[in-house]
Write a protein that holds these residues in place. Structure first.
Motif, PDB file in Angstrom:
ATOM      1  N   ILE A  77      22.623  33.051  21.169  1.00  0.00           N
ATOM      2  CA  ILE A  77      23.774  32.405  20.376  1.00  0.00           C
ATOM      3  C   ILE A  77      23.228  30.726  20.574  1.00  0.00           C
ATOM      4  O   ILE A  77      23.337  30.444  21.467  1.00  0.00           O
ATOM      5  CB  ILE A  77      25.162  32.821  20.808  1.00  0.00           C
ATOM      6  CG1 ILE A  77      25.450  34.006  20.477  1.00  0.00           C
ATOM      7  CG2 ILE A  77      26.470  31.641  19.958  1.00  0.00           C
ATOM      8  CD1 ILE A  77      26.927  34.612  21.140  1.00  0.00           C
ATOM      9  N   GLY A  78      23.634  30.152  19.184  1.00  0.00           N
ATOM     10  CA  GLY A  78      23.759  28.859  19.293  1.00  0.00           C
ATOM     11  C   GLY A  78      22.278  27.766  19.143  1.00  0.00           C
ATOM     12  O   GLY A  78      21.174  28.499  19.253  1.00  0.00           O
ATOM     13  N   PRO A  79      22.608  26.784  18.562  1.00  0.00           N
ATOM     14  CA  PRO A  79      21.249  25.951  18.217  1.00  0.00           C
ATOM     15  C   PRO A  79      20.387  25.504  19.333  1.00  0.00           C
ATOM     16  O   PRO A  79      18.887  25.458  19.034  1.00  0.00           O
ATOM     17  CB  PRO A  79      21.967  24.451  17.755  1.00  0.00           C
ATOM     18  CG  PRO A  79      23.444  24.696  18.266  1.00  0.00           C
ATOM     19  CD  PRO A  79      23.669  25.783  18.379  1.00  0.00           C
ATOM     20  N   ASP A  80      20.860  25.335  20.786  1.00  0.00           N
ATOM     21  CA  ASP A  80      19.720  25.421  21.722  1.00  0.00           C
ATOM     22  C   ASP A  80      18.777  26.388  21.857  1.00  0.00           C
ATOM     23  O   ASP A  80      17.830  26.164  22.289  1.00  0.00           O
ATOM     24  CB  ASP A  80      20.816  25.054  22.949  1.00  0.00           C
ATOM     25  CG  ASP A  80      21.777  26.254  23.326  1.00  0.00           C
ATOM     26  OD1 ASP A  80      22.057  26.768  22.502  1.00  0.00           O
ATOM     27  OD2 ASP A  80      22.270  26.290  24.515  1.00  0.00           O
ATOM     28  N   ASN A  81      19.342  27.740  21.516  1.00  0.00           N
ATOM     29  CA  ASN A  81      18.538  28.603  22.015  1.00  0.00           C
ATOM     30  C   ASN A  81      17.366  28.807  20.542  1.00  0.00           C
ATOM     31  O   ASN A  81      16.087  29.186  20.702  1.00  0.00           O
ATOM     32  CB  ASN A  81      19.267  30.017  21.692  1.00  0.00           C
ATOM     33  CG  ASN A  81      19.890  30.392  23.127  1.00  0.00           C
ATOM     34  OD1 ASN A  81      19.849  29.778  24.050  1.00  0.00           O
ATOM     35  ND2 ASN A  81      20.189  31.810  23.441  1.00  0.00           N
ATOM     36  N   GLY A 199      28.064  23.987  17.412  1.00  0.00           N
ATOM     37  CA  GLY A 199      27.424  23.922  18.810  1.00  0.00           C
ATOM     38  C   GLY A 199      28.328  24.792  19.745  1.00  0.00           C
ATOM     39  O   GLY A 199      27.815  24.970  20.873  1.00  0.00           O
ATOM     40  N   GLY A 200      29.383  25.369  19.254  1.00  0.00           N
ATOM     41  CA  GLY A 200      30.109  26.145  20.118  1.00  0.00           C
ATOM     42  C   GLY A 200      30.966  27.199  19.339  1.00  0.00           C
ATOM     43  O   GLY A 200      30.942  27.061  18.084  1.00  0.00           O
ATOM     44  N   GLN A 205      34.486  24.847  16.466  1.00  0.00           N
ATOM     45  CA  GLN A 205      34.835  25.703  15.102  1.00  0.00           C
ATOM     46  C   GLN A 205      36.179  25.682  14.931  1.00  0.00           C
ATOM     47  O   GLN A 205      36.440  26.285  13.982  1.00  0.00           O
ATOM     48  CB  GLN A 205      34.178  27.099  15.220  1.00  0.00           C
ATOM     49  CG  GLN A 205      32.562  27.336  15.271  1.00  0.00           C
ATOM     50  CD  GLN A 205      32.258  28.660  14.884  1.00  0.00           C
ATOM     51  OE1 GLN A 205      32.814  29.356  14.118  1.00  0.00           O
ATOM     52  NE2 GLN A 205      31.268  29.038  15.471  1.00  0.00           N
ATOM     53  N   GLY A 206      37.141  24.942  15.551  1.00  0.00           N
ATOM     54  CA  GLY A 206      38.380  24.375  15.333  1.00  0.00           C
ATOM     55  C   GLY A 206      39.448  25.658  15.968  1.00  0.00           C
ATOM     56  O   GLY A 206      40.460  25.559  15.423  1.00  0.00           O
ATOM     57  N   ARG A 207      38.759  26.465  16.685  1.00  0.00           N
ATOM     58  CA  ARG A 207      39.641  27.295  17.262  1.00  0.00           C
ATOM     59  C   ARG A 207      40.413  26.850  18.530  1.00  0.00           C
ATOM     60  O   ARG A 207      39.982  26.218  19.445  1.00  0.00           O
ATOM     61  CB  ARG A 207      39.045  28.660  17.615  1.00  0.00           C
ATOM     62  CG  ARG A 207      38.220  29.562  16.753  1.00  0.00           C
ATOM     63  CD  ARG A 207      37.468  30.805  17.014  1.00  0.00           C
ATOM     64  NE  ARG A 207      37.153  31.527  16.061  1.00  0.00           N
ATOM     65  CZ  ARG A 207      36.156  31.614  15.267  1.00  0.00           C
ATOM     66  NH1 ARG A 207      35.007  30.747  15.729  1.00  0.00           N
ATOM     67  NH2 ARG A 207      35.827  32.381  14.519  1.00  0.00           N
ATOM     68  N   MET A 237      26.461  29.437  13.950  1.00  0.00           N
ATOM     69  CA  MET A 237      25.958  28.491  15.099  1.00  0.00           C
ATOM     70  C   MET A 237      24.301  28.431  15.077  1.00  0.00           C
ATOM     71  O   MET A 237      23.836  27.997  16.247  1.00  0.00           O
ATOM     72  CB  MET A 237      26.404  29.040  16.473  1.00  0.00           C
ATOM     73  CG  MET A 237      27.942  29.226  16.545  1.00  0.00           C
ATOM     74  SD  MET A 237      28.519  29.875  18.247  1.00  0.00           S
ATOM     75  CE  MET A 237      27.815  28.900  19.316  1.00  0.00           C
ATOM     76  N   GLU A 238      23.550  28.859  13.915  1.00  0.00           N
ATOM     77  CA  GLU A 238      22.163  28.778  14.021  1.00  0.00           C
ATOM     78  C   GLU A 238      21.360  28.071  12.910  1.00  0.00           C
ATOM     79  O   GLU A 238      20.500  27.589  13.049  1.00  0.00           O
ATOM     80  CB  GLU A 238      21.677  30.170  14.376  1.00  0.00           C
ATOM     81  CG  GLU A 238      22.089  30.725  15.677  1.00  0.00           C
ATOM     82  CD  GLU A 238      23.288  31.438  15.654  1.00  0.00           C
ATOM     83  OE1 GLU A 238      23.688  31.325  17.112  1.00  0.00           O
ATOM     84  OE2 GLU A 238      23.618  32.013  14.920  1.00  0.00           O
TER      85      GLU A 238
END
Length: 290
Positions: A77-81, A199-200, A205-207, A237-238
């Motif tokens: 999960i995520g742009p860092d990955n 990024g999360g 994402q506003g949660r 997230m990607e």
């Protein structure tokens, strides 16, 4: 000049560090999924599987589907990955791992993301499919690279203005998908739009659970964003990281989204597994034509 060992790290067996892959282990057409368990959901449709490996969240199966060689890789999960996965895949095909020098003749990969996402618009219901015509980077990962050649400043500036974007955050970057792949995967039953990449999963994402948000109105401002009929259709997230890095490195990329939630209506799919399975089948039916 050879790339330093500290910059391109190889395992003792000569494979790239995180993905645990050698050049011969991957096809030139690659399906990305987030969840390692979803790799098996894709490869079960293959005619044969020639190679399997897994290291951490990065799981790879390579085989053939109707005579076409394919790889499916879980990115986590995520742009860092995504930063890890795409850079290491590019190294496998465009850097000689023995001499550590860039090859003279470069290979362009076809990268197809098959992922889940939440819709931000009421008219895009759960259990539908959506092609990301654009990726909107609101997480800052692409700002590590020179993006002038791939960005779309008109859309970016409009987004910054309409959402009153907080200048403490990284500047948003908008990247177009591969037109070649979009034409292949589009159909009358598939939505298109601009996909925002956070990024999360929670605050980004506003949660809200127990932590207050810096900009609690950001989601509603994104919902109402419009620039020449381009609106933010979904949030995940990607995608923007896949589009940005692929374009910078000369690869083709498309993001196909199974819409399993609708944030505007507060609904979630009653059978998300079925929706994902249908998207996998749809993807494979198109991918043999690449």
């Amino acid at each position: 000049m050879p790339i330093k060992k500290s910059e391109l790290i190889l395992n003792p067996n000569g494979s790239v560090y995180h993905l645990n892959l050698k050049p011969e282990n991957i096809a030139n057409t690659i399906i990305f999924v987030g969840d390692p368990d979803r790799v098996d959901l894709v490869s079960k449709h293959f005619d044969s599987i020639e190679f399997k490996t897994q290291k951490r969240e990065f799981k790879t199966h390579t085989g053939t589907y109707k005579g076409k060689r394919l790889s499916v890789i879980s990115t986590g999960i995520g742009p860092d990955n995504i930063d890890i996965v795409i850079n290491e895949l590019d190294a496998l095909v465009n850097i000689d791992l023995n001499t550590r020098a860039q090859k003279e003749s470069l290979i362009s990969l076809n990268i197809i993301r098959v992922g889940t996402s939440g819709s931000l618009q009421k008219n895009i219901p759960v259990d539908s499919f959506l092609i990301s015509s654009y990726g909107l980077d609101i997480n800052g990962m692409l700002q590590s690279y020179k993006t002038d050649s791939i960005s779309n400043p008109e859309i970016e500036n409009a987004f910054i203005t309409q959402t009153n974007w907080n200048t403490d955050k990284a500047r948003p970057v908008v990247v177009k998908n591969s037109t070649k792949l979009e034409k292949l995967f589009e159909s009358n039953n598939v939505f298109k739009g601009l996909t925002a990449t956070a990024g999360g999963f929670y605050g980004a994402q506003g949660r809200v659970l127990r932590l207050a948000l810096k900009d609690p109105g950001l989601n509603s401002k994104m919902d109402s964003f419009n620039y020449n009929d381009i609106c933010v259709t979904n949030l995940e997230m990607e995608t923007s990281a896949i589009y940005g890095l692929s374009k910078l490195l000369g690869h083709h990329a498309i993001s196909l989204n199974a819409i399993v939630a609708n944030r505007a209506t507060g609904t979630f799919s009653d059978n998300s597994s079925k929706t994902i399975e249908e998207l996998i089948k749809y993807t494979l039916s198109k991918i043999e034509k690449i």
